[in-house]
Enzyme design. Structure first.
Site, PDB file in Angstrom:
ATOM      1  CG  HIS A 100      -1.922  -1.084   1.225  1.00  0.00           C
ATOM      2  ND1 HIS A 100      -3.161  -0.963   0.641  1.00  0.00           N
ATOM      3  CD2 HIS A 100      -1.846  -2.358   1.694  1.00  0.00           C
ATOM      4  CE1 HIS A 100      -3.815  -2.106   0.771  1.00  0.00           C
ATOM      5  NE2 HIS A 100      -3.046  -2.970   1.400  1.00  0.00           N
ATOM      6  CD  GLU A 129      -9.080  -3.042  -3.646  1.00  0.00           C
ATOM      7  OE1 GLU A 129      -8.677  -4.168  -3.984  1.00  0.00           O
ATOM      8  OE2 GLU A 129     -10.092  -2.869  -2.932  1.00  0.00           O
TER       9      GLU A 129
HETATM   10  N1  LIG Z   1      -6.460  -5.597  -4.800  1.00  0.00           N
HETATM   11  C1  LIG Z   1      -5.714  -5.980  -3.586  1.00  0.00           C
HETATM   12  C2  LIG Z   1      -6.360  -7.219  -2.929  1.00  0.00           C
HETATM   13  C3  LIG Z   1      -7.731  -6.906  -2.348  1.00  0.00           C
HETATM   14  C4  LIG Z   1      -7.600  -5.932  -1.209  1.00  0.00           C
HETATM   15  C5  LIG Z   1      -8.882  -5.235  -0.791  1.00  0.00           C
HETATM   16  N2  LIG Z   1     -10.061  -5.512  -1.550  1.00  0.00           N
HETATM   17  C6  LIG Z   1      -9.123  -5.427   0.694  1.00  0.00           C
HETATM   18  O1  LIG Z   1     -10.285  -5.398   1.128  1.00  0.00           O
HETATM   19  O2  LIG Z   1      -8.115  -5.551   1.439  1.00  0.00           O
HETATM   20  C7  LIG Z   1      -4.258  -6.297  -3.936  1.00  0.00           C
HETATM   21  O3  LIG Z   1      -3.977  -6.647  -5.099  1.00  0.00           O
HETATM   22  O4  LIG Z   1      -3.423  -6.211  -3.015  1.00  0.00           O
END
Ligand SMILES: N[C@H](CCC[C@H](N)C(=O)O)C(=O)O
Length: 376
Positions: free
Chosen positions: A255, A310
């Site tokens: 992140h 995301e």
């Molecule tokens: N797209 C994110 C995974 C889903 C994360 C998100 N939907 C959550 O609720 O944590 C990634 O590739 O790291």
């Protein structure tokens, strides 16, 4: 939003918890309270489950749903094989869930450690015009090293992230439905981010021990130079000629959190064009595994608002791991305390970065939307 159908193998990060800790964990504080999970949708109540007998505990509940019309019928005539257990070739039976509008196709994969569908099929199923429509596909699989279950997930672009916060709340409610569990119950889940422990609460909300945040730059991972101990905290990142102040945190998945630019720290997140700027962060060269990006507005030391672009899914209505990363970044940058309400477009999450064990705890809802079958 164009979704690049990139197919990649599981993204891995340093193990965040040892396997040995799984076995010593309590599995459940199952209470016999009759209160059904309050967040079950009315559709769930319409679907009359035939209580799986103890001996068939492994079998998911039987209910009668006609795949074509989605009409339901009394389950007393239901076949001994559960709707989700039916294995006629070429069909996938699923349950659609969402956590604050971050929505997923959940698949009962408890009989195999191989996902029932491929990443490419996941891309097609997640398409909101030509498929079921979802931000991802989540598989409930057998546990590993003493955990109750394993969770794997494919993003809507087919990539496989390490973890999903909203998804693991949906996972917990899905398991409770499959296992005919009511009331409080917790599960030990093996994920790409290590051991994750969701606990269904009496009010239907799910509280999740999301483990420890990872802030060592090389483990997030980011190529940005560490500027605070070994971490990247409020460091400059150039995106299209604008320098954003960013803090990089991993919750098992990467992140990039920003509260503003070097020109303006007073971000108005609703004014951002995420489709324009999101991909430039996601694919930035300083993020070798790409990144999720959270744009944050601070209302008070215990209340922030975020929007998210995301990795592998684009702009979503909520991101659980992202909300956790936001609170960690807010504490590191001095904007907020360790207990925070995080407003997302789909609704609020309660996040606590607990000092005594360094774990992040997330509390929020998870709702059934519908049950279905789809020809693969
Ligand atoms: N797209 C994110 C995974 C889903 C994360 C998100 N939907 C959550 O609720 O944590 C990634 O590739 O790291």
């Amino acid at each position: 939003m164009a979704i690049a159908a990139t197919i990649s193998g599981p993204l891995t990060t340093p193990a965040r918890r040892s396997a040995t800790s799984f076995a010593s964990l309590r599995h459940s504080s199952y209470s016999s309270s009759s209160s059904s999970s309050s967040s079950s949708s009315s559709l769930t109540r319409q679907l009359s489950f035939v209580r799986a007998s103890k001996s068939s505990r492994r079998r998911s509940p039987s209910f009668g749903v006609s795949a074509a019309s989605m009409s339901t019928e009394a389950a007393e005539k239901a076949s001994p094989v559960s709707f989700l257990d039916r294995r006629e070739s070429g069909f996938l039976h699923f349950v659609k869930y969402h956590g604050l509008g971050n929505d997923f196709i959940l698949v009962d994969n408890r009989d195999s450690s191989e996902p029932r569908i491929t990443p490419d099929q996941a891309v097609k199923l997640c398409d909101r015009n030509f498929g079921i429509g979802a931000d991802g596909v989540i598989f409930a699989m057998p546990g590993i090293n003493g955990t109750d279950y394993t969770m794997r997930i494919f993003n809507s672009d087919g990539s496989e992230p390490e973890m999903c916060g909203n998804g693991v709340r949906c996972f917990a409610r899905f398991i409770a439905e499959l296992e005919n569990l009511q009331g409080e119950h917790s599960f030990t889940i093996h994920t790409g981010a290590g051991l994750i422990i969701p606990e269904i609460q009496n009010d239907g909300q799910v509280r999740v021990d999301m483990g420890e945040p990872i802030i060592k730059a090389s483990d997030v991972p980011t190529r940005l130079p560490a500027n605070k101990d070994q971490s990247v905290v409020k460091s400059g990142l150039d995106v299209d000629g604008v320098t954003w102040n960013v803090t990089c945190v991993s919750m098992g998945n990467p992140h990039c959190v920003t509260f503003g630019t070097t020109v303006s720290q007073d971000l108005r997140v609703d004014e951002l064009n995420l489709a324009e700027i999101g991909p430039k962060f996601e694919h930035h060269e300083v993020f070798p595994a790409r990144t999720n990006t959270e744009f944050v507005q601070v209302f008070s030391p215990s209340h922030v608002k975020m929007r998210v672009w995301e990795r592998g899914a684009g702009a979503t209505l909520a991101c659980g791991t992202g909300a956790c990363a936001v609170v960690v970044a807010a504490v590191l940058e001095g904007h907020a305390g360790r207990n925070c309400t995080v407003d997302l477009p789909g609704g609020p999450l309660q996040i606590e970065w607990r000092e005594k064990d360094n774990h992040v705890y997330m509390t929020g809802p998870a709702e059934v939307v519908f049950y279905g079958s789809v020809r693969l």
